[in-house]
Design an enzyme around this catalytic site. Structure first.
Site, mmCIF file in Angstrom:
data_model
loop_
_atom_site.group_PDB
_atom_site.id
_atom_site.type_symbol
_atom_site.label_atom_id
_atom_site.label_comp_id
_atom_site.label_asym_id
_atom_site.label_seq_id
_atom_site.Cartn_x
_atom_site.Cartn_y
_atom_site.Cartn_z
ATOM 1 N N GLU A 97 5.230 6.749 -12.923
ATOM 2 C CA GLU A 97 5.065 6.373 -11.517
ATOM 3 C C GLU A 97 6.006 5.259 -11.068
ATOM 4 O OE1 GLU A 97 1.185 4.957 -10.332
ATOM 5 O OE2 GLU A 97 0.886 3.953 -12.234
ATOM 6 N N GLU A 141 -2.676 7.046 -19.905
ATOM 7 C CA GLU A 141 -2.402 5.955 -18.971
ATOM 8 C C GLU A 141 -0.974 5.421 -19.157
ATOM 9 O OE1 GLU A 141 -3.505 4.966 -16.371
ATOM 10 O OE2 GLU A 141 -2.916 2.894 -16.098
ATOM 11 N N ARG A 197 0.809 -1.206 0.000
ATOM 12 C CA ARG A 197 0.000 0.000 0.000
ATOM 13 C C ARG A 197 0.853 1.273 0.000
ATOM 14 N NH1 ARG A 197 -5.313 -0.857 2.008
ATOM 15 N NH2 ARG A 197 -5.315 1.239 2.831
ATOM 16 N N LYS A 205 -0.961 2.798 -2.372
ATOM 17 C CA LYS A 205 -1.908 2.058 -3.193
ATOM 18 C C LYS A 205 -3.285 2.694 -3.157
ATOM 19 C CE LYS A 205 -3.523 -1.164 -5.788
ATOM 20 N NZ LYS A 205 -3.350 -0.857 -7.224
HETATM 21 C C1 F6R Z 1 -1.922 4.545 -10.743
HETATM 22 C C2 F6R Z 1 -2.873 4.341 -9.670
HETATM 23 C C3 F6R Z 1 -3.619 5.515 -9.157
HETATM 24 C C4 F6R Z 1 -5.074 5.124 -8.846
HETATM 25 C C5 F6R Z 1 -5.803 6.300 -8.179
HETATM 26 C C6 F6R Z 1 -7.252 5.950 -7.903
HETATM 27 O O1 F6R Z 1 -1.351 3.352 -11.151
HETATM 28 O O2 F6R Z 1 -3.038 3.255 -9.172
HETATM 29 O O3 F6R Z 1 -3.567 6.590 -10.042
HETATM 30 O O4 F6R Z 1 -5.702 4.760 -10.035
HETATM 31 O O5 F6R Z 1 -5.170 6.618 -6.972
HETATM 32 O O6 F6R Z 1 -7.349 4.815 -7.101
HETATM 33 P P1 F6R Z 1 -8.673 3.968 -6.997
HETATM 34 O O7 F6R Z 1 -8.906 3.317 -8.325
HETATM 35 O O8 F6R Z 1 -8.419 2.975 -5.910
HETATM 36 O O9 F6R Z 1 -9.778 4.941 -6.672
#
Ligand code: F6R
Length: 624
Positions: A504, A497, A27, A619
């Protein structure tokens, strides 16, 4: 983001908590800590860096023997990553009992509380908001931890998931939540709590969740500690106003294998490679070819509102936002419903106008992203129907929506989102077809798309076969510090993307944009050898993308192109070609993003970076 683990029961707690923290490492965090109630009182250990540093500290200093404890991985918000800012934080009651607290979230009124507590004589050692909570609970403690926690939380504004212990109550763990996730596992003769099911699954699949403003008191122990008999376990759930509430025990749908590496070097690679299977799971039971229809049980109760909707508003952050942008194209194209995707963080603060007939769609892997949750609530308050496109079953966003569709792609452990993105795009495609069929799409057209969707797992498998070739191409350019990602139409969000994935985990600066936008400024960046990744599959804008490729070539840029299998023409313009199967334009993102995930993965590994623990990243971003 921060992680919590806690345990009360029959097993020695220190190693068990450390193992739990290891399961939460994915995370993202910068420091870790543990507190155990021992025969000699409360023993606390904290360290900066990885959980293994904390593990060494616990082993070398010793004295962590006990059966009740809490532990934490911290991702700095208030105060820098340091030992003194790491959790658990402590407070001392007037009678001299020590309280220890771990906390995820933010205490917004901590300045006023800190002043109040300082005036009462408490001395603070950290810069954190959590220490305020620990001291406040201690100030209110008169021998009943549950009551002290309830009273303290009545004074607090902000978001929290907390676990609290006291050396005065060696059998009792108290936890509570508002806005941050927390799960209580009911194990044999024990309770184990965590902010994430992956730290619970090794102990039990029987779980309870709390709603906002609820507190649980978990007791496990024997009146006679020496003999250990008779052993009793009991729990009680209340609101912060001490009103009893009943919570149902649920079965956790997760197995240990799903959260282990299974022979791969990294979770990110495992999750990229398992996409054929995860998309098969996502589609399972949702395609009815005979009737030419999409089956989405989770939307049935709202079907009339959705079909008549005047506008869809998709909202999300990061990778999920890119999936939402593709959703915007899909809903307009296949269902002919006006749709718009917005960053949740922006939507919320611009006094948005929500007309009658607006459907808000929150797209989120974790279902816990603070900005997305806040935007969803804002839209609901202003009258929108709310639906969720979420991966984590039972997460806050999933529970806060009127209806929704789960991704069913399995737990995503890798910090960089991969299979969840493809799952989000797949579910948004299903939703667009579900509505399109009820609005104006003919059975033949729906059936043709469904046939293609069913082939996606096999298509993705074919793209993955090119992983080694993609590795070799990336190796030739990985020393370059600036990359561009370009695409048009459905492949414009895919370009965004691709750039996000690369920056990242490899820390290479990358930008994604519509291919045509390049001429309006960014073309100035292109020089000899600059890698430019084009998503250049066959479709309505193919010729225009080829012109953009030539513009890059003319300035010395190096072109890496994602192209349709069998497109021999493109080889004359590109330094490397990553083939993907020929699929209809609305379905292309599901295959075109796969080579870009592999580009990012290989670039990070080639640069010697820790793919699963990218610096500064968490995460699940549960703070705004
Ligand atoms: C990039 C990534 C983040 C998430 C964003 C939203 O690889 O993982 O940009 O997509 O923090 O997270 P969720 O989908 O959990 O709302």
């Amino acid at each position: 983001m921060c992680g919590i683990v806690g345990y009360v029961g029959r097993k020695p707690v220190a190693n068990l908590l450390i193992e739990g923290l290891k399961r939460l490492e994915y995370r993202g965090y910068d420091s870790a800590g543990i507190a155990v109630v021992t025969e000699k009182g409360l023993k606390v250990g904290r360290s900066v860096g990885r959980v293994r540093v904390l593990e060494e500290l616990v082993q070398t200093t010793g004295g962590f023997e006990g059966f009740l404890g809490i532990a934490h991985t911290r991702w700095a918000t208030h105060g820098s990553p340091s030992e003194r800012n790491a959790h658990p934080h402590r407070g001392t009651s007037r009678k001299g009992d020590t309280i220890a607290v771990v906390h995820n979230g933010i205490i917004e009124n901590y300045v006023a509380l800190k002043k109040y507590l300082t005036d009462k004589g408490h001395v603070f050692e950290s810069e954190t908001d959590t220490e305020v909570l620990a001291k406040l609970i201690a100030e209110l403690y008169d021998g009943n931890l549950e009551h002290a926690v309830q009273s303290a939380l009545r004074e607090v504004t902000g978001a929290y998931a907390i676990a609290v212990i006291s050396d005065h109550e060696p059998h009792t763990l108290v936890c509570a939540r508002k806005g941050s996730p927390l799960i209580i596992g009911i194990a044999e003769n024990a309770y184990v709590i965590a902010s994430d099911p992956s730290a619970i699954i090794a102990h039990t699949t029987q779980v309870l969740t709390l709603d906002d403003y609820q507190v649980a008191r978990l007791c496990a122990g024997a009146a006679d500690r020496a003999s250990g008999e008779p052993w009793a376990v009991e729990f009680r759930t209340t609101t912060i106003d001490n009103v009893p509430v009943s919570r149902d025990v649920q079965e956790l749908e997760l197995d240990l294998q799903q959260i282990e590496l299974g022979g791969y070097d990294h979770f990110m690679l495992k999750e990229i490679m398992e996409q054929p299977e995860s998309i098969r799971n996502c589609l399972r039971g949702r395609i009815d070819q005979r009737e030419a229809k999409v089956v989405l049980g989770g939307l049935n109760k709202l079907v009339r509102d959705l079909v008549r909707a005047k506008r869809f508003l998709l909202t999300a952050q990061g990778t999920a936002y890119h999936a939402g942008l593709i959703g915007e194209y899909l809903l307009q194209d296949l269902a002919k419903i006006p749709a718009q995707c917005e960053y949740a963080s922006e939507f919320r603060y611009r006094n948005p106008i929500i007309e009658d007939g607006t459907v808000a769609v929150a797209v989120s892997q974790s279902g816990e992203t603070a900005d997305t949750l806040a935007a969803l609530r804002e839209a609901k308050e202003r009258g929108a129907t709310a639906i969720g496109v979420v991966n984590v079953v039972g997460s806050t966003i999933a529970r806060d929506t009127d209806a929704g569709v789960y991704l069913h792609v399995g737990p995503e452990i890798g910090v960089a989102s991969t299979k969840a993105f493809v799952g989000q795009v797949t579910v948004l495609t299903l939703i667009a077809l579900y509505l399109g069929k009820r609005r104006f799409l003919s059975d033949d057209v729906v059936r043709a798309y469904l046939t293609e969707l069913e082939k996606m797992p096999e298509h993705i498998r074919r793209v993955l076969e090119h992983s080694d070739m993609i590795h070799d191409s990336v190796a030739r350019h990985v020393h370059r510090n600036n990359w561009l990602f370009l695409g048009r139409g459905y492949n414009y969000p895919v370009a965004l993307e691709g750039a996000l994935k690369l920056k990242e985990i490899s820390y290479i600066h990358a930008e994604g944009m519509p291919a045509a936008e390049m001429k309006h400024g960014p073309i100035a960046l292109i020089d000899e050898g600059m890698p430019v990744v084009f998503v250049a599959t066959r479709g309505s804008q193919y010729d225009k993308v080829i012109s953009n490729i030539q513009e890059v070539r003319a300035r010395g840029g190096r072109v890496l192109a994602v192209a349709t299998e069998g497109d021999d023409h493109i080889h004359q313009y590109a330094d490397a070609v990553f083939p993907v199967p020929d699929v209809p334009e609305p379905l292309q993102p599901i295959v075109t993003v796969i080579p870009l995930q592999l580009v990012a993965y290989h670039a990070a590994v080639l640069r010697g970076l820790d793919v699963d623990k990218p610096r500064n990243l968490a995460k699940s971003v549960t703070v705004e």
